[in-house]
Design a protein around this motif. Structure first.
Motif, mmCIF file in Angstrom:
data_model
loop_
_atom_site.group_PDB
_atom_site.id
_atom_site.type_symbol
_atom_site.label_atom_id
_atom_site.label_comp_id
_atom_site.label_asym_id
_atom_site.label_seq_id
_atom_site.Cartn_x
_atom_site.Cartn_y
_atom_site.Cartn_z
ATOM 1 N N THR A 27 0.797 -1.215 -0.037
ATOM 2 C CA THR A 27 -0.125 0.076 0.174
ATOM 3 C C THR A 27 0.957 1.247 -0.022
ATOM 4 O O THR A 27 2.089 1.292 0.279
ATOM 5 C CB THR A 27 -0.862 0.011 1.099
ATOM 6 O OG1 THR A 27 0.093 0.083 2.416
ATOM 7 C CG2 THR A 27 -1.608 -1.342 1.438
ATOM 8 N N ASP A 28 0.145 2.353 -0.391
ATOM 9 C CA ASP A 28 1.020 3.505 -0.188
ATOM 10 C C ASP A 28 1.532 3.934 1.041
ATOM 11 O O ASP A 28 2.341 4.553 1.402
ATOM 12 C CB ASP A 28 0.183 4.970 -0.873
ATOM 13 C CG ASP A 28 -0.186 4.683 -2.348
ATOM 14 O OD1 ASP A 28 0.703 4.082 -2.750
ATOM 15 O OD2 ASP A 28 -1.064 5.005 -2.900
ATOM 16 N N VAL A 29 0.660 3.689 2.072
ATOM 17 C CA VAL A 29 1.058 3.898 3.583
ATOM 18 C C VAL A 29 2.126 3.083 3.941
ATOM 19 O O VAL A 29 3.164 3.505 4.482
ATOM 20 C CB VAL A 29 0.218 3.711 4.308
ATOM 21 C CG1 VAL A 29 0.165 3.673 5.958
ATOM 22 C CG2 VAL A 29 -1.271 4.590 4.250
ATOM 23 N N GLN A 30 2.175 1.943 3.520
ATOM 24 C CA GLN A 30 3.324 0.835 3.746
ATOM 25 C C GLN A 30 4.783 1.663 3.028
ATOM 26 O O GLN A 30 5.624 1.438 3.527
ATOM 27 C CB GLN A 30 2.966 -0.460 3.145
ATOM 28 C CG GLN A 30 2.198 -1.122 4.009
ATOM 29 C CD GLN A 30 1.627 -2.686 3.501
ATOM 30 O OE1 GLN A 30 1.849 -2.534 2.317
ATOM 31 N NE2 GLN A 30 1.669 -3.539 4.262
ATOM 32 N N TRP A 31 4.525 2.088 1.735
ATOM 33 C CA TRP A 31 5.786 2.564 1.059
ATOM 34 C C TRP A 31 6.393 3.529 1.868
ATOM 35 O O TRP A 31 7.474 3.950 1.992
ATOM 36 C CB TRP A 31 5.190 2.780 -0.329
ATOM 37 C CG TRP A 31 6.226 3.542 -1.041
ATOM 38 C CD1 TRP A 31 6.127 4.895 -1.709
ATOM 39 C CD2 TRP A 31 7.578 3.232 -1.416
ATOM 40 N NE1 TRP A 31 7.151 5.201 -2.129
ATOM 41 C CE2 TRP A 31 8.278 4.315 -1.985
ATOM 42 C CE3 TRP A 31 8.351 2.142 -1.045
ATOM 43 C CZ2 TRP A 31 9.649 4.420 -2.537
ATOM 44 C CZ3 TRP A 31 9.656 1.927 -1.703
ATOM 45 C CH2 TRP A 31 10.322 3.046 -2.264
ATOM 46 N N ALA A 110 10.149 -4.687 12.731
ATOM 47 C CA ALA A 110 9.426 -3.575 13.394
ATOM 48 C C ALA A 110 8.024 -3.167 12.477
ATOM 49 O O ALA A 110 6.976 -2.812 13.129
ATOM 50 C CB ALA A 110 10.474 -2.349 13.246
ATOM 51 N N MET A 111 7.881 -3.402 11.248
ATOM 52 C CA MET A 111 6.822 -2.912 10.667
ATOM 53 C C MET A 111 5.583 -3.928 10.669
ATOM 54 O O MET A 111 4.437 -3.555 10.590
ATOM 55 C CB MET A 111 6.929 -2.730 9.164
ATOM 56 C CG MET A 111 7.998 -1.377 8.969
ATOM 57 S SD MET A 111 8.059 -1.065 7.103
ATOM 58 C CE MET A 111 6.224 -0.356 6.783
ATOM 59 N N THR A 112 5.968 -5.233 11.046
ATOM 60 C CA THR A 112 4.967 -6.233 11.178
ATOM 61 C C THR A 112 4.724 -6.693 12.626
ATOM 62 O O THR A 112 3.817 -7.311 12.703
ATOM 63 C CB THR A 112 5.248 -7.604 10.271
ATOM 64 O OG1 THR A 112 6.410 -8.053 10.820
ATOM 65 C CG2 THR A 112 5.450 -7.286 8.859
ATOM 66 N N LYS A 113 5.267 -5.966 13.542
ATOM 67 C CA LYS A 113 5.011 -6.148 14.703
ATOM 68 C C LYS A 113 3.571 -6.192 15.332
ATOM 69 O O LYS A 113 3.187 -7.234 16.074
ATOM 70 C CB LYS A 113 5.878 -5.254 15.794
ATOM 71 C CG LYS A 113 6.004 -5.999 17.360
ATOM 72 C CD LYS A 113 7.027 -4.663 17.761
ATOM 73 C CE LYS A 113 7.570 -5.073 19.170
ATOM 74 N NZ LYS A 113 8.419 -4.589 19.621
ATOM 75 N N GLY A 114 3.036 -5.148 15.009
ATOM 76 C CA GLY A 114 1.514 -5.090 15.213
ATOM 77 C C GLY A 114 0.584 -5.733 14.385
ATOM 78 O O GLY A 114 -0.690 -5.669 14.868
ATOM 79 N N THR A 115 0.984 -6.419 13.537
ATOM 80 C CA THR A 115 0.056 -6.909 12.325
ATOM 81 C C THR A 115 -0.114 -8.489 12.553
ATOM 82 O O THR A 115 -1.093 -9.087 12.030
ATOM 83 C CB THR A 115 0.365 -6.816 10.860
ATOM 84 O OG1 THR A 115 1.724 -7.187 10.636
ATOM 85 C CG2 THR A 115 0.522 -5.162 10.530
#
Length: 116
Positions: A27-31, A110-115
């Motif tokens: 997604t644009d937010v992830q980018w 770090a980016m997948t920690k909360g998912t």
């Protein structure tokens, strides 16, 4: 000149087919978050250039635009890497392979920690 245009057109058609054949879910937010987390080019560290989405595993080799497969790259590194395997490319250009792989894992964690 015509041969060059024909090759480019053929390559463009192949890329279009490959792009349509897989699902891209970045997604644009992830980018934007990836760009912020890396703080510059994932390969050379340049922070003063526009950054492009680069697939660690190239689309031509089965990769796709996903959070785990995309890193920000300056135009120079992105064009140079092309569809090369990332670790071999890093070694060939005498870039720090271990630093890249470690940082790539840190950013992903770090980016997948909360998912999860």
């Amino acid at each position: 000149m015509t041969v060059s245009r024909t090759r480019r057109a053929r390559a463009a058609r192949r890329r279009t087919r490959r792009m349509k054949a897989v699902e891209h879910d970045l997604t644009d937010v992830q980018w934007l978050a990836l760009r912020a987390a890396w703080g510059g080019c994932a390969y050379c560290g340049a922070a003063d250039h526009a950054l492009q989405r680069d697939c660690v595993l190239p689309i031509s080799r089965g990769g796709r635009y996903t959070l785990a497969n995309v890193v920000p790259a300056c135009g120079r590194c992105n064009a140079s890497k092309c569809n090369a395997e990332v670790t071999a490319w890093l070694r060939r250009h005498r870039l720090d392979e271990k630093r890249f792989l470690t940082r790539h894992l840190e950013v992903l964690m770090a980016m997948t920690k909360g998912t999860g």
